[in-house]
Every structure is written in C-alpha cells, then in structure tokens.
Design a protein around this motif. Sequence first.
Motif, short mmCIF file in Angstrom:
data_model
loop_
_atom_site.label_atom_id
_atom_site.label_comp_id
_atom_site.label_asym_id
_atom_site.label_seq_id
_atom_site.Cartn_x
_atom_site.Cartn_y
_atom_site.Cartn_z
N ASN A 16 0.82 -1.21 0.00
CA ASN A 16 0.00 0.00 0.00
C ASN A 16 0.85 1.26 0.00
OD1 ASN A 16 -2.60 -1.30 0.05
ND2 ASN A 16 -2.14 -1.90 2.16
N ILE A 17 2.16 1.07 0.21
CA ILE A 17 3.10 2.18 0.12
C ILE A 17 4.42 1.60 -0.38
CG2 ILE A 17 3.97 1.98 2.49
CD1 ILE A 17 3.99 5.05 2.63
N VAL A 18 5.13 2.36 -1.22
CA VAL A 18 6.43 1.92 -1.71
C VAL A 18 7.50 2.54 -0.81
CG1 VAL A 18 8.05 1.97 -3.64
CG2 VAL A 18 5.58 1.73 -4.08
N LEU A 19 8.24 1.70 -0.09
CA LEU A 19 9.24 2.20 0.86
C LEU A 19 10.63 2.17 0.23
CD1 LEU A 19 7.96 0.40 4.07
CD2 LEU A 19 7.70 2.82 3.48
N PHE A 20 11.45 3.14 0.60
CA PHE A 20 12.84 3.16 0.14
C PHE A 20 13.69 3.68 1.29
CE2 PHE A 20 12.99 7.73 -0.22
CZ PHE A 20 11.68 8.08 -0.47
N SER A 21 14.99 3.44 1.17
CA SER A 21 15.88 3.92 2.23
C SER A 21 16.65 5.13 1.73
CB SER A 21 16.82 2.81 2.68
OG SER A 21 17.72 2.52 1.65
N GLU A 22 17.26 5.81 2.68
CA GLU A 22 17.95 7.07 2.36
C GLU A 22 19.04 6.84 1.31
OE1 GLU A 22 19.49 8.88 5.88
OE2 GLU A 22 19.95 10.77 4.86
N LYS A 23 19.68 5.67 1.36
CA LYS A 23 20.81 5.46 0.45
C LYS A 23 20.36 5.13 -0.97
CE LYS A 23 21.37 0.65 1.85
NZ LYS A 23 21.96 -0.26 2.78
N GLU A 24 19.05 5.08 -1.23
CA GLU A 24 18.58 4.82 -2.59
C GLU A 24 18.35 6.09 -3.41
OE1 GLU A 24 16.41 0.54 -2.57
OE2 GLU A 24 15.63 1.95 -1.09
N TYR A 25 18.61 7.25 -2.82
CA TYR A 25 18.54 8.49 -3.60
C TYR A 25 19.67 8.50 -4.63
CZ TYR A 25 15.10 10.73 -0.55
OH TYR A 25 13.96 11.05 0.13
N ILE A 26 19.33 8.85 -5.88
CA ILE A 26 20.37 9.05 -6.89
C ILE A 26 20.52 10.54 -7.21
CG2 ILE A 26 20.21 6.75 -7.93
CD1 ILE A 26 18.54 8.11 -10.18
N GLU A 27 19.49 11.29 -6.86
CA GLU A 27 19.57 12.75 -6.90
C GLU A 27 18.90 13.24 -5.63
OE1 GLU A 27 17.91 14.45 -10.56
OE2 GLU A 27 18.40 12.55 -11.54
N SER A 28 18.83 14.56 -5.47
CA SER A 28 18.34 15.07 -4.17
C SER A 28 16.90 14.61 -3.90
CB SER A 28 18.43 16.59 -4.12
OG SER A 28 17.50 17.15 -5.01
N ASN A 29 16.06 14.44 -4.93
CA ASN A 29 14.68 14.00 -4.68
C ASN A 29 14.25 12.86 -5.61
OD1 ASN A 29 14.66 15.47 -6.97
ND2 ASN A 29 12.82 16.67 -6.49
N VAL A 30 15.23 12.10 -6.08
CA VAL A 30 14.92 10.97 -6.97
C VAL A 30 15.50 9.68 -6.39
CG1 VAL A 30 15.18 9.97 -9.29
CG2 VAL A 30 14.92 12.46 -9.00
N VAL A 31 14.66 8.65 -6.29
CA VAL A 31 15.14 7.34 -5.83
C VAL A 31 15.05 6.34 -6.98
CG1 VAL A 31 14.57 7.68 -3.39
CG2 VAL A 31 12.86 6.69 -4.91
N ARG A 32 15.99 5.42 -6.99
CA ARG A 32 16.00 4.36 -8.02
C ARG A 32 15.70 3.02 -7.34
NH1 ARG A 32 20.43 4.55 -12.58
NH2 ARG A 32 18.91 6.14 -13.18
N LEU A 33 14.66 2.35 -7.79
CA LEU A 33 14.24 1.09 -7.17
C LEU A 33 14.38 -0.07 -8.15
CD1 LEU A 33 11.00 2.39 -5.40
CD2 LEU A 33 13.36 2.38 -4.55
N ARG A 34 14.89 -1.19 -7.62
CA ARG A 34 15.10 -2.38 -8.44
C ARG A 34 14.38 -3.58 -7.84
NH1 ARG A 34 19.64 -1.50 -11.77
NH2 ARG A 34 20.80 0.37 -11.25
N SER A 35 14.59 -4.74 -8.44
CA SER A 35 14.15 -6.06 -7.95
C SER A 35 12.69 -6.07 -7.45
CB SER A 35 15.13 -6.60 -6.91
OG SER A 35 15.26 -5.71 -5.83
N ARG A 36 12.43 -6.45 -6.19
CA ARG A 36 11.06 -6.71 -5.75
C ARG A 36 10.13 -5.51 -5.96
NH1 ARG A 36 7.71 -6.45 -1.03
NH2 ARG A 36 9.24 -5.06 -0.09
N ARG A 37 10.59 -4.34 -5.53
CA ARG A 37 9.72 -3.17 -5.66
C ARG A 37 9.54 -2.77 -7.12
NH1 ARG A 37 13.17 0.37 -2.00
NH2 ARG A 37 14.62 -1.11 -2.92
N PHE A 38 10.61 -2.90 -7.90
CA PHE A 38 10.50 -2.63 -9.34
C PHE A 38 9.46 -3.53 -9.98
CE2 PHE A 38 11.86 -4.07 -13.60
CZ PHE A 38 11.59 -2.91 -14.30
N LYS A 39 9.55 -4.82 -9.65
CA LYS A 39 8.59 -5.79 -10.22
C LYS A 39 7.17 -5.46 -9.80
CE LYS A 39 11.47 -9.88 -10.80
NZ LYS A 39 12.02 -10.98 -10.02
#
Lengths: 237, 237
Positions: free
Chosen positions: A2-25
């Motif tokens: 119901n919500i897509v969670l990410f961690s602080e270290k997944e930021y690739i820019e100041s307000n952009v996160v890149r998600l792979r694997s389980r969440r990407f799928k």
Amino acid sequence: MNIVLFSEKEYIESNVVRLRSRRFKHITQIHRVKVGDQLAVGQLGSLRGTGEVLRLSESFVDLKVTLTDSAPVALPCQLILALPRPPVLKRILISATSLGVKKIFLIQTNRVEKSFWQSSALKPDILKTQLILGLEQSKDTVLPEVYMRKRFKPFVEDELPNLIRKSKGFVAHPQEAQPCPKEFPVPLTLVIGPEGGFIPFEIDKLTACGFNVIHAGCRIFRVETAVPFFLSRIPIS
Amino acid sequence: MNIVLFSEKEYIESNVVRLRSRRFKHITQIHRVKVGDQLAVGQLGSLRGTGEVLRLSESFVDLKVTLTDSAPVALPCQLILALPRPPVLKRILISATSLGVKKIFLIQTNRVEKSFWQSSALKPDILKTQLILGLEQSKDTVLPEVYMRKRFKPFVEDELPNLIRKSKGFVAHPQEAQPCPKEFPVPLTLVIGPEGGFIPFEIDKLTACGFNVIHAGCRIFRVETAVPFFLSRIPIS
C-alpha cells in the motif's frame, strides 16, 4: 504493497530514488505504472508522500519523491512474545508491525522449543523482510526494533522491571486471570505466551514483576489470533 | 488440541468413544496418556466434559466420557468475508472459529480472483478440518456454518437484507468511514473485504443495504489480521 518504501541510500539525486528487484517488479507488474504516474511512497524512518514515475527501464524505476506527511501514530505498546514456530513468527511479525508495534521482544519460555532459535526466520535480513511487509501493508515507515532474549529468568529479573517502569503490564493467560479490559491503559507492555501457555513459575515471575494476568473469555486462541485480538484493545491518541 | 472432539457416531458403548488416526496419534504422542488418565473432551454439537482412558491399542484409544458442561457462548456475529487466497482462507477459518463465530459467508467481490473458487480448500472435508481445528483450539463443540456466494449482486440484493434484519451491519473499509466503535452493538453482521478492498459500487450496495462503514485508524490490515482485530470488539454476554 500500500506504500512503496525506500531507504535514504537509494537516492540518486536530491529528490529521486532508483528502485530495483522486488519493488521494481511490483510497481511495473502489479501497479503497471507509466511515466508520470504517482504512487504512495515513504522513506524508511522518515516521511511519507508521493513518488512520480520519472524513468522506467527494464530493471529499475526512478521516482521523483515529494515527502510531506509524517508516519502514522505508533501503537503505544511494547510486545513480548514467547518465540513462536518459525512460519508463525513470520506472519506475526507482519501482523504486529502492521498494527503499529515498535518494540518486540522474542523470549524463551519453558514451552518454547529451543530449536526455534536456530531458524533462518531469525536471521536479520529475513526478519527485516517481514517487518518491511508489515510497514508496506499499513503505510508506515518506522521499523520496529526486535530483541531476542534466550533466557527467561535473567530477562524477567534483570531487564523487565526497567522495561515496564513507565507502562502498564499485562500478560495474556487463561488461568487465574481477570477479563481483558475493553480498552487497555497505555503505554502498555503486553506479554503473550507460547502455544501451550506459560508454566506457573513463569506467571509467578511476571506477576511479581507487576504484570496483571488477563484472559479473553473462556476461549484459548492461537498466538497469531491472540496478537491482533489483544492489540485491538489499545487506544491510539 | 485443547479439547478432544468426537461425533455421536463414534460411541461404541453408551458412554465410550473409540478414536483413531489423528486424534489417537495426538492423544498418545503429544498428551502421552496412560490408562486411567483424564482428558478434556467434547461431543460435536453437544456437551463438553472429561474422557477417561479405558483402553489403549496400537491404533485406537477408548475413552469413557462424562459430559457435563455446555459449549462456550457463541460470538454474536455473522461474518461475511470476501473469499481470501486459499492458504489465508484456511488460517482465517481456524481463527474465526476459535473466536466463536457460528455463521460465515464467503463471497465473490470485484477484487476476488475467480480461480480461488476452484481451490481444494473449499471442499467440504478440507473446510471442515479447519473448523474442527478452530473448535479444538478454543474448547468449543459447535461447528460454524459456512456458506458460499459466488455472485455479489444477487447476494447483496436478495439475501443480505434478510440476513441483517435483526442485527447491526458494519463493513470494514478504510475510505469514507467512521472509526470502529470500541465495542460493537450486537448481534452484529460484519463484512470484511478482499486484499485490495472493495470497489465503490460494492460499498454503495452495502451502505444502501444498511451497513455502516468503519475503519481501524489510518492503517490497513491484512484480512487475517483484520478478522481478530475487529472481532475483539464484540461484547460477549
């Protein structure tokens, strides 16, 4: 999810996160997003908000996130659980996390099989997976802390008095108990025993420590039923 | 197994029942009884009491039963559930039965995968096994009735108005809802949706039928968490 969670270290820019694997799928196959779509997102240990799909590749999705809302209120309860069988533990961790518990103690008691402590379900990574599933279910961002205590007596004698000092303590046990209050006083420390229950020595130690013994009527529940049953009676401010 | 259940047709004498297979194994391997030991027993659909071990063979145990106590009070609630995924269904049937529910409707909704209706979990024998496990857990003897309704609209339009005529109807749904009461009025008819929730058309049909829409705070729970969470708020006379 119901919500897509990410961690602080997944930021690739100041307000952009890149998600792979389980969440990407999940995002591409279940939500089936297109560039420009918005999703509910949250940063672990921080705020919630929306994520706009910026880029879609074959192996990742980039989300431009705007975080505006605080995490939902935590349940004012620390939960002490006799270590359940590993598959049950997994489900209970998801359930308790989704209910908003932020501190979980897994303890040894007389009727806990010692082999349970060897289970892979207790490995930090696998344990964290269940907690994340619980957060994703209830749109939360704050991981519970999980503590393991493999010896009952030192835990109850040396650590528990301090743990319950600022809360009301209750232990669910069908014998010689009062009916469960319709609404618990808070903050609460709730103890739930193993399948088969506590032995009298354990109940004596807990009551000596200040715990009130409560029952849920004349019925006995499985632990995975008992957890949401009792936690339902905690008022949230 | 907190109570050993048997059916009327298992009597071999006026007050002696002969038990084989699963219950025999449990009694001899888990309870490890000797001749003369006493066990909590109950006759399905009837009274509870004690069973004294009369004979032990390699494949059966004979219990002399004395039935004195009525079954625990039923939960004054009929439960209407969007058909869950089969493994979840199994756990929920055990959980709801242990909580004392006596009437369960499994229904189709927009977000229920139609293939779930083909599952072996819905075969009468397998279904009954879960109900028995629930009764054994909570020392009950009265099997719930389980009804299946594969079409939402005819169920809600033709059957539901009559079903809720003498009860208060509530549907758990996170949007446009009131907070769940701390204590439900009874008798209660409680509707719990599928993972993913109801669609607006379904909520409209249910509210038109007289159901109140309630939420559990800002959190969304898995169905197996939601069932004991909401049922916990039903007073038992």
